[in-house]
Every structure is written in structure tokens, then in C-alpha cells.
Design a protein around this motif. Structure first.
Motif, short mmCIF file in Angstrom:
data_model
loop_
_atom_site.label_atom_id
_atom_site.label_comp_id
_atom_site.label_asym_id
_atom_site.label_seq_id
_atom_site.Cartn_x
_atom_site.Cartn_y
_atom_site.Cartn_z
N UNK A 42 0.84 -1.21 0.00
CA UNK A 42 0.00 0.00 0.00
C UNK A 42 0.87 1.26 0.00
N UNK A 43 0.44 2.25 -0.74
CA UNK A 43 1.10 3.55 -0.73
C UNK A 43 0.45 4.42 0.34
N UNK A 44 1.27 4.94 1.25
CA UNK A 44 0.77 5.82 2.30
C UNK A 44 1.75 6.99 2.42
N UNK A 45 1.26 8.19 2.14
CA UNK A 45 2.14 9.36 2.09
C UNK A 45 1.51 10.57 2.76
N UNK A 46 2.38 11.49 3.20
CA UNK A 46 1.93 12.80 3.68
C UNK A 46 2.18 13.82 2.58
N UNK A 47 1.11 14.53 2.22
CA UNK A 47 1.22 15.66 1.32
C UNK A 47 0.76 16.89 2.09
N UNK A 48 1.58 17.92 2.08
CA UNK A 48 1.26 19.10 2.88
C UNK A 48 0.04 19.83 2.31
N UNK A 49 -0.87 20.17 3.23
CA UNK A 49 -2.07 20.92 2.87
C UNK A 49 -2.43 21.83 4.03
N UNK A 50 -2.34 23.12 3.79
CA UNK A 50 -2.68 24.13 4.80
C UNK A 50 -4.03 24.73 4.42
N UNK A 51 -5.06 24.35 5.15
CA UNK A 51 -6.42 24.76 4.80
C UNK A 51 -6.67 26.25 4.97
N UNK A 52 -5.80 26.94 5.67
CA UNK A 52 -5.97 28.39 5.85
C UNK A 52 -5.30 29.18 4.73
N UNK A 53 -4.81 28.49 3.69
CA UNK A 53 -4.18 29.15 2.56
C UNK A 53 -4.75 28.61 1.25
N UNK A 54 -5.42 29.45 0.51
CA UNK A 54 -5.99 29.05 -0.77
C UNK A 54 -4.91 28.51 -1.71
N UNK A 55 -3.74 29.14 -1.68
CA UNK A 55 -2.66 28.71 -2.57
C UNK A 55 -2.23 27.28 -2.26
N UNK A 56 -2.26 26.89 -0.99
CA UNK A 56 -1.89 25.53 -0.60
C UNK A 56 -2.92 24.53 -1.10
N UNK A 57 -4.20 24.88 -1.00
CA UNK A 57 -5.26 24.00 -1.50
C UNK A 57 -5.12 23.81 -3.01
N UNK A 58 -4.87 24.91 -3.72
CA UNK A 58 -4.71 24.83 -5.17
C UNK A 58 -3.50 23.96 -5.54
N UNK A 59 -2.40 24.15 -4.83
CA UNK A 59 -1.18 23.39 -5.13
C UNK A 59 -1.38 21.91 -4.84
#
Length: 309
Positions: free
Chosen positions: A62-79
Motif C-alpha cells: 500500500x502507498x501511504x504518504x503525507x502531502x502538505x495541505x494548509x487549509x488556511x491558505x488558498x494557494x496551498x489547496x490549489x497546489x
């Protein structure tokens, strides 16, 4: 299982417990989390725990990874969304789970939105719409949204949509109402388009959970006494994070919540329940839909083109 699942806020609380259950079932997981303060489990520690669980259950591939996502930043959600779309993989399950309490001081993000409003609602809307083309490519195609029983008591107040001065009500509860109303409207629109009609989206109240969501955000000490009292109450009457996580897993995997039985529902822990009356109010849902479109420039971004704008 083998499906690809994205869970926001998966390094702690119900998100982590849901991730652990999915790992045990053999899912491929993307833990979508911010880089948290030291009091929270670091996402890489969560990844390692999930990998150990998967291996012990016979799913070492199984592939299990952390991808950074900062919900208080629109740019982070888009990226984040673009990073996933660039993989070309169909997304089988999106778990919109990240959130924060509204007991600390009010603060506005760099995007100009009240932060509870953005973290608990706006960013989930954007993430979901961005990932819809990928979800549509999956035959499984489920979206779970962590809402709350508090949506029953929240006011519908679009004049103070962004938490402006004069708002009556708690931003946490208000945004859970908006989230439940929005997902009902989205489900209705998905059914109008052959590309999307097989996708189901539902809301789930995982219970009154004793988890880190009730901790004060870093540097917010203005309401420390209120937070302390609330934390004590939750510790006495709340359910465990494991119990809450199982509610998310149930919604994502139970056949009775499949496309054959339709979406746009409110699940109270593991049972379908009635929703607040506003969720059935087409006019109110349309007003909310249009307010979101305007505030987040969703039409300009082309995200509503296939959903009747």
C-alpha cells in the motif's frame, strides 16, 4: 481494498483514526495535513503508524504518504489539488475532514477570510471542486464531509458570511450548516451531468469527539478559561477519536451509502438522519451556492462550468 483515498486533517483525532482503519483495509492513502505544532502528532509519524498497520494486515504494498495541505491558505489547496491531478490517478474517496474549533480569538487569514470559515468550509469546497474530474474517473467515487449535529441550531446569515461584526451564532456551527447545505446542492447538480452522476457526497456527524480539535490554536490565549472548561466537558461526555474515525470509514465503505442509494444525506454517526430544514430549501441553497461562487471567484476559475454555474 486498493482504492486511493485522500483524508484532510489525518495526522490527529478522527482523521488519523480513520486513516488507520483504511490502512488496515489495504487502501492507498494520502494524508493531507499541515505541518502542525509540536503538541500534535506529526504527519510523518502518522504515516509510519499507518504503514505498520497496513504491513501487519498483509498490505505491505500500500502507498501511504503525507502531502502538505494548509487549509488556511488558498494557494496551498490549489497546489495540493494540482499535485494530485498531475498523478493522473482516479480518486476513489475524498474525506473532507480537517477542521478547527471557534472558541479562540477571531482571526482573518492572508486570503481575507475568517479562519474558521476558511478552514472548516471554504477550503473543502475548493478542494472538492478541483478534484471532481479525478473523482469522476473512479467507479467508486465517494466524498465524505465531516459536518455536525450543531448544524441544526445554526443561523443562516449570509449578510455576515465571513464572520463580520454583528454575526449571531457560532462560526463552527454556522459553517457546519453551510457545509451540509452545500453538499446537498452539489449532489443535486452532480446528478444532472452524466460525467458526475455516479459520484455520491454525504455529510457525517462523527459524534462529540474528545480530540485535539478542541485545543487552543497556537498563541490564542484570550479565551483560555472558556477553552479549558469546554475541554473538561468534552473529556467527560465525548466519544473517542477511534469511535469518530469509524463513522467516517463507515460512510466511505458501507454499501448502503453507495451510488445506488443516492447521496446528499446526513449521517448521524452510522445512521441516516433528518437534516436541518434549510438543507431542503432550494432557494436558500441557491443563495449559498451563489455567495460561495462570488466570494471565491469559482465561476472565474471555471469550477462551476459543468455544474450549471
Amino acid at each position: 481494498m486498493g482504492q486511493w483515498i485522500i483524508i484532510s486533517g489525518a495526522n490527529s483525532g478522527v482523521g488519523l483514526e480513520a486513516a488507520k482503519q483504511f490502512a488496515r483495509m489495504g487502501a492507498n492513502l494520502i494524508l493531507a495535513c499541515r505541518d502542525p505544532p509540536s503538541r500534535e502528532t506529526h504527519p510523518m509519524a502518522a504515516v509510519e503508524e499507518c504503514r505498520s498497520i497496513a504491513t501487519a494486515a498483509g498490505h505491505s504494498n500500500s502507498t501511504i504518504e503525507w502531502w502538505k495541505l494548509e487549509m488556511s491558505k488558498i494557494s496551498s489547496v490549489e497546489a495540493f489539488a494540482q499535485r494530485w491531478l498531475d498523478t493522473g490517478r482516479p480518486l476513489d474517496v475524498l474525506c473532507n475532514n480537517a477542521g478547527m474549533n471557534s472558541l479562540a480569538r477571531k482571526k482573518f487569514t492572508g486570503d481575507g477570510f475568517e479562519r474558521v470559515h476558511q478552514v472548516n468550509f471554504l477550503s473543502h469546497v475548493l478542494l472538492t471542486l478541483r478534484l471532481l474530474p479525478s473523482i469522476a474517473r473512479s467507479d467508486y467515487a465517494r466524498i465524505t464531509c465531516s459536518t455536525s449535529c450543531l448544524h441544526y441550531i445554526a443561523p443562516f446569515d449570509l449578510e455576515h458570511f465571513n464572520g463580520e461584526r454583528g454575526i449571531k451564532g457560532d462560526m463552527y456551527a454556522i459553517n457546519k450548516l453551510y457545509f451540509q447545505m452545500w453538499l446537498v446542492e452539489l449532489q443535486q447538480r452532480l446528478l444532472q451531468h452524466p460525467e458526475y452522476e455516479h459520484i455520491t457526497i454525504n455529510g457525517v456527524h462523527p459524534g462529540f469527539v474528545n480530540s485535539s480539535i478542541w485545543a487552543a490554536p497556537e498563541g490564542d490565549t484570550k479565551f483560555w478559561f472558556r477553552l479549558l472548561v469546554f475541554s473538561i466537558v468534552v473529556s467527560v461526555i465525548g466519544v473517542t477519536s477511534e469511535q469518530g474515525g469509524l463513522c467516517i470509514v463507515n460512510l466511505a465503505t458501507n454499501p448502503k451509502f453507495s451510488k445506488e442509494n443516492g447521496g446528499g444525506k446526513y449521517i448521524n454517526r452510522v445512521w441516516e438522519d433528518s437534516q436541518a430544514g434549510l438543507c431542503a430549501d432550494k432557494d436558500a441553497r441557491l443563495r449559498l451556492w451563489n455567495k460561495l461562487a462570488d466570494d471565491m471567484a469559482l465561476r472565474e476559475k471555471g469550477l462551476l462550468k459543468l455544474l450549471g454555474n
